[in-house]
Design an enzyme around this catalytic site. Structure first.
Site, mmCIF file in Angstrom:
data_model
loop_
_atom_site.group_PDB
_atom_site.id
_atom_site.type_symbol
_atom_site.label_atom_id
_atom_site.label_comp_id
_atom_site.label_asym_id
_atom_site.label_seq_id
_atom_site.Cartn_x
_atom_site.Cartn_y
_atom_site.Cartn_z
ATOM 1 N N GLU A 243 0.854 -1.202 0.000
ATOM 2 C CA GLU A 243 0.000 0.000 0.000
ATOM 3 C C GLU A 243 0.889 1.252 0.000
ATOM 4 O OE1 GLU A 243 -2.491 0.364 3.494
ATOM 5 O OE2 GLU A 243 -3.002 2.442 3.018
ATOM 6 N N THR A 368 1.715 8.306 8.528
ATOM 7 C CA THR A 368 2.317 9.639 8.332
ATOM 8 C C THR A 368 3.838 9.547 8.167
ATOM 9 O OG1 THR A 368 2.656 9.967 10.704
ATOM 10 C CG2 THR A 368 0.527 10.681 9.810
HETATM 11 C C1 LIG Z 1 -7.841 11.609 2.373
HETATM 12 C C2 LIG Z 1 -7.610 10.473 3.317
HETATM 13 C C3 LIG Z 1 -7.947 9.183 2.942
HETATM 14 C C4 LIG Z 1 -7.804 8.128 3.845
HETATM 15 N N1 LIG Z 1 -8.208 6.875 3.482
HETATM 16 C C5 LIG Z 1 -8.221 5.882 4.419
HETATM 17 C C6 LIG Z 1 -8.795 4.603 4.112
HETATM 18 O O1 LIG Z 1 -9.233 4.360 2.984
HETATM 19 N N2 LIG Z 1 -8.845 3.669 5.106
HETATM 20 C C7 LIG Z 1 -8.347 3.907 6.351
HETATM 21 O O2 LIG Z 1 -8.447 3.019 7.200
HETATM 22 N N3 LIG Z 1 -7.770 5.111 6.666
HETATM 23 C C8 LIG Z 1 -7.711 6.091 5.738
HETATM 24 N N4 LIG Z 1 -7.160 7.320 6.040
HETATM 25 C C9 LIG Z 1 -6.642 7.551 7.375
HETATM 26 C C10 LIG Z 1 -5.133 7.723 7.460
HETATM 27 O O3 LIG Z 1 -4.491 6.485 7.336
HETATM 28 C C11 LIG Z 1 -4.835 8.454 8.777
HETATM 29 O O4 LIG Z 1 -5.273 9.789 8.627
HETATM 30 C C12 LIG Z 1 -3.363 8.425 9.166
HETATM 31 O O5 LIG Z 1 -2.961 7.124 9.495
HETATM 32 C C13 LIG Z 1 -3.052 9.355 10.352
HETATM 33 O O6 LIG Z 1 -3.949 9.171 11.394
HETATM 34 P P1 LIG Z 1 -4.692 10.465 12.043
HETATM 35 O O7 LIG Z 1 -5.236 11.248 10.910
HETATM 36 O O8 LIG Z 1 -5.626 9.983 13.072
HETATM 37 O O9 LIG Z 1 -3.547 11.317 12.674
HETATM 38 P P2 LIG Z 1 -2.906 11.091 14.156
HETATM 39 O O10 LIG Z 1 -2.495 9.687 14.330
HETATM 40 O O11 LIG Z 1 -3.802 11.691 15.163
HETATM 41 O O12 LIG Z 1 -1.589 11.979 14.037
HETATM 42 C C14 LIG Z 1 -1.577 13.399 14.230
HETATM 43 C C15 LIG Z 1 -0.124 13.871 14.141
HETATM 44 O O13 LIG Z 1 0.635 13.269 15.221
HETATM 45 C C16 LIG Z 1 1.731 12.568 14.673
HETATM 46 N N5 LIG Z 1 2.018 11.378 15.475
HETATM 47 C C17 LIG Z 1 1.152 10.391 15.850
HETATM 48 N N6 LIG Z 1 1.793 9.458 16.557
HETATM 49 C C18 LIG Z 1 3.089 9.840 16.619
HETATM 50 C C19 LIG Z 1 4.270 9.287 17.208
HETATM 51 N N7 LIG Z 1 4.255 8.118 17.864
HETATM 52 N N8 LIG Z 1 5.436 9.965 17.089
HETATM 53 C C20 LIG Z 1 5.482 11.137 16.397
HETATM 54 N N9 LIG Z 1 4.418 11.714 15.817
HETATM 55 C C21 LIG Z 1 3.241 11.071 15.934
HETATM 56 C C22 LIG Z 1 1.334 12.188 13.257
HETATM 57 O O14 LIG Z 1 2.456 11.911 12.444
HETATM 58 C C23 LIG Z 1 0.569 13.442 12.853
HETATM 59 O O15 LIG Z 1 1.470 14.436 12.442
HETATM 60 C C24 LIG Z 1 -7.265 8.379 5.139
HETATM 61 C C25 LIG Z 1 -6.886 9.675 5.482
HETATM 62 C C26 LIG Z 1 -7.060 10.717 4.611
HETATM 63 C C27 LIG Z 1 -6.665 12.108 5.038
#
Ligand SMILES: Cc1cc2nc3c(=O)[nH]c(=O)nc-3n(C[C@H](O)[C@H](O)[C@H](O)COP(=O)(O)OP(=O)(O)OC[C@H]3O[C@@H](n4cnc5c(N)ncnc54)[C@H](O)[C@@H]3O)c2cc1C
Length: 380
Positions: A243, A368
């Protein structure tokens, strides 16, 4: 090392390039403006067979190798990254997941209609409070008789508003941690399943993104992916690397489009009596853009080739590197493209502002940049 594509890969790349220019490009502006996916593109893609790129031929698809799937992502991404996301969520996250992990009955039941495009697929892992920490998902699956009852909400799911079939991750017992994770094939008509809000986005606007809400959603036990409880963690990890490579290919596609547009513009736009291409600082930008795109491409193709050779010990680290690098390149290159266009770059009538908005999601989705760096550091 052999850096050449096979004849089949060359033909496929050319075919998808022509398809994207002819069938997707005319709709790009409208899809971005109105935040919608155009169904006609789906029909044309179905006729071409590319919706089945994640499904083996015996189930009606045209899966040959994953580098070819990457070329689909790159070539479609070059024209519209949102459409590439629609194809990827369907063909890779849903259909290919079932192809990799499903029982024979599940493959026979679901793959032909997904491969042919009669049904659209999506994958739901992320939840409102579980993103990077994906293994902390709360969606609960309880076994009652011959069914599982699912309760929970999925967030940011690509294709959720249009999907007929969803691959859903849930836990049978939160106390068991990752060992309690299971995967289910859920149809949109199962009682208790609902596509929730369609979410409005900064970019990637041709890709419908939304919530999935499950309230006492009844899933027959034969829809437990692979037929064995507790396999969810394995199933999540079985597809994560590929992926990330294919997501990186889409990012490279946008970066390539931004570079090509910038190069053309730099040679056409005159200031101080000459094309802006002649200015050393513009040349510096273009050279840096070109080399960073090519570097991202080499890293990503290397990863896909390793995956195709089943060299899985290498792919986790390569996937983290490619995902981190290619997605950051896409954001930098598209931002530089706007800079090269100057004021026109900030206007809707030129495509580079869309490239920049679209590119911003790449370092977020599929894990991310920060998480990729953590994976790399864990190896170090
Ligand atoms: C347009 C779009 C399509 C998507 N499609 C899918 C899909 O089809 N299926 C699906 O299941 N998901 C999907 N996602 C979800 C995507 O995988 C998540 O948005 C992503 O994994 C980040 O999770 P979060 O948005 O909750 O951010 P969070 O996990 O809340 O992170 C917020 C910030 O904190 C940072 N952070 C978090 N943990 C740590 C750490 N341990 N150390 C340092 N920094 C950290 C992150 O890097 C980020 O900068 C999609 C997202 C988007 C925006």
């Amino acid at each position: 090392m052999n850096f050449d594509f096979t004849d089949e890969q060359k033909m496929l790349k050319e075919m998808i390039c022509k398809f994207s220019e002819k069938e997707i490009a005319p709709w790009v502006e409208e899809m971005d403006r109105e935040e919608k996916f155009v169904e006609k593109i789906w029909e044309k893609a179905s006729a071409l067979g590319v919706l089945g790129m994640g499904v083996p031929a015996e189930y009606g698809g045209m899966l040959t190798d994953y580098l070819s799937f990457g070329l689909l992502g790159e070539e479609v991404g070059r024209v519209d990254a949102g459409v590439a996301t629609v194809f990827g969520a369907h063909g890779l996250l849903c259909a290919n997941n079932i192809a990799r992990n499903g029982t024979e009955e599940q493959k026979k039941k679901y793959l032909p209609s997904l491969a042919g495009g009669a049904k659209k697929g999506c994958m739901g892992l992320t939840e409102p409070s579980a993103g990077s920490d994906a293994l902390s998902i709360k969606t609960r699956a309880r076994k009652v008789g011959g069914e599982y009852i699912l309760n929970g909400t999925k967030m940011f799911i690509s294709n959720a508003p249009i999907a007929d079939v969803a691959v859903i991750y849930a836990t049978t017992d939160p106390a068991m941690g990752s060992k309690g994770l299971c995967t289910f094939i859920v149809e949109k008509d199962f009682p208790g399943y609902k596509a929730g809000r369609k979410l409005s986005k900064m970019g990637l606007r041709s890709s419908p993104t939304g919530e999935i809400i499950m309230e006492d959603c009844r899933v027959p036990e034969e829809n437990l992916l692979g037929g064995i409880e507790g396999k969810g963690i394995e199933q999540i990890f079985s597809g994560l690397d590929v992926e990330r490579f294919i997501w990186s290919c889409c990012a490279i596609g946008i970066a390539q489009a931004a570079f090509e547009a910038s190069l053309k513009y730099a040679k056409e736009r005159d200031q101080f009596g000459q094309p802006i291409f002649n200015f050393q600082m513009i040349k510096d930008k273009l050279a840096t853009m070109l080399v960073s795109i090519e570097t991202a491409r080499l890293l990503t193709y290397k990863g896909l080739t390793s995956w195709d050779r089943k060299n899985f010990e290498q792919t986790r680290m390569l996937a983290a590197q490619a995902k981190f690098y290619a997605c950051e390149v896409a954001t930098k290159v598209t931002s530089e493209a706007v800079q090269i266009y100057g004021g026109y770059g900030y206007m809707k009538e030129f495509p580079v502002e869309r490239y920049m908005r679209d590119a911003k999601v790449f370092p977020i989705g599929a894990g991310t940049t920060e998480i990729q760096k953590l994976i790399i550091a864990a190896y170090l």
